[in-house]
Enzyme design. Sequence first.
Site, PDB file in Angstrom:
ATOM      1  CE1 TYR A   1      -5.816   5.534   1.018  1.00 27.40           C
ATOM      2  CE2 TYR A   1      -7.653   5.132   2.517  1.00 27.40           C
ATOM      3  CZ  TYR A   1      -6.898   4.767   1.412  1.00 27.40           C
ATOM      4  OH  TYR A   1      -7.213   3.643   0.707  1.00 27.40           O
TER       5      TYR A   1
ATOM      6  CG  LEU B   1      -1.821   1.240   1.334  1.00 26.97           C
ATOM      7  CD1 LEU B   1      -2.789   1.336   0.159  1.00 26.97           C
ATOM      8  CD2 LEU B   1      -2.593   1.236   2.653  1.00 26.97           C
TER       9      LEU B   1
ATOM     10  CG  PHE C   1     -15.225   9.273  -5.808  1.00 27.08           C
ATOM     11  CD1 PHE C   1     -13.864   9.028  -5.675  1.00 27.08           C
ATOM     12  CD2 PHE C   1     -15.749  10.408  -5.208  1.00 27.08           C
ATOM     13  CE1 PHE C   1     -13.037   9.903  -4.957  1.00 27.08           C
ATOM     14  CE2 PHE C   1     -14.941  11.293  -4.511  1.00 27.08           C
ATOM     15  CZ  PHE C   1     -13.587  11.026  -4.388  1.00 27.08           C
TER      16      PHE C   1
END
Length: 422
Positions: free
Chosen positions: A125, A95, A422
């Site tokens: 994140y 990642l 999204f």
Amino acid sequence: MDGAGIQLRIGSADDWDAITDLMGQVFHETWAPTARDVEGSIFEPERSLVADDGGLVVGHAAAYTRDLTVPGAVVPAAHITLVGVAPAHRRRGLLTRMMHRQLHEIAAAGREAVAVLWASEGKIYPRFGYGLAAQQLRIDVRTREISLREPAPGRPPHTPAGDPAQGARLRLVRPAEAIADLAKVYEQLRPDRPGWSSRDDRWWRYVLADLESQRNGATPLSGVVHDTADGPTGYALWRTLSRWDRGGPDGEVRVREVVATDPATYAALWRFLLTIDLTRSATAGLLALDEPLLHLVDEPRRLGSRISDALWVRLIDVPRALAARRYARDVDVVIEVTDVLLPANAGRWRLTAGPGGATCTPTDDPADLSCTVLELGAAYLGGPSLAALGSAGRVRELTPGALAVASTAFGWHRLPHATEMF
């Protein structure tokens, strides 16, 4: 074990089935053929990054090419999505490798100064410089326990001289057949609402794709358009779930989207949604924290409001991103920025800005504020304030009074709002 032997490469259209298989594993979902086709209609292979282990797709991160509304402007923004690592390949740094490479490729391409995403887990994140820039309001309403207040007398500002309700009517539509009307309303509002993403015809078809797997037992997606003599001024999308108990009907309205250009239309759409026959409750997510509904109902507690995270923003090019938006008041401030992943962002930047525009240039002058790129991303859409981040110890004030001025400048007259995932 490590991931040293695993290749990162640009994806191709031929990888799509393997990518969706991986996403199904990662998010514990089954992708039916129709779902693969719908998601594939917006897939951009050239912006897909694949972790390839001997021909197996074991990791993936993608970006969509769209615009994003920011305070006072619309900017290109990389919409990050479809990120995951196969269960047997976790803890190998895949990642981190994918996210680092993606950030560097976006920066090198030079088109987008901003990236935005929805986070599956909020602790992931920030490691890559993404700050929580927008939250969403969710409601769970017992509709028979509230009513909507009548609008204040007089003509709302920014409306034609005639009564906007004169001759107005609600028209039921099949959403996929009414894209022209929906898009007309959406595009009228999009330039002024931070957090809204562009929707071309391809994206409208995707947003309105009515997959049975998304219904969770409810009806197909329904739509209603608010028409006036001057054309459509709003629309709503929703589903209903039929339920009955010993007392009779107990159905639920599941609101997907409400978009309105004026207060009268907004009230008419919500009044319709909250009074549908044979229903006794309504749920909605993806609402703004400054949603007008909070001030329309006679008992806000009965909305059952709760808040969760929505958009996370990463500034790819700090000076270009800060110069692209507008500011609520004049400000001249030097910000010292730390960015370990994109060193070109690090340093001192003089932001000279206001409602009419902004410049952001490198400087050797002493800093007034100090923070990492994450805090600038969090404040970028005008949501979390720099002052709040300062109170949390995330922004340092080096010149007395600078934080209050900059915090006011970074704010906006509407809070950021994400209309879709999204």
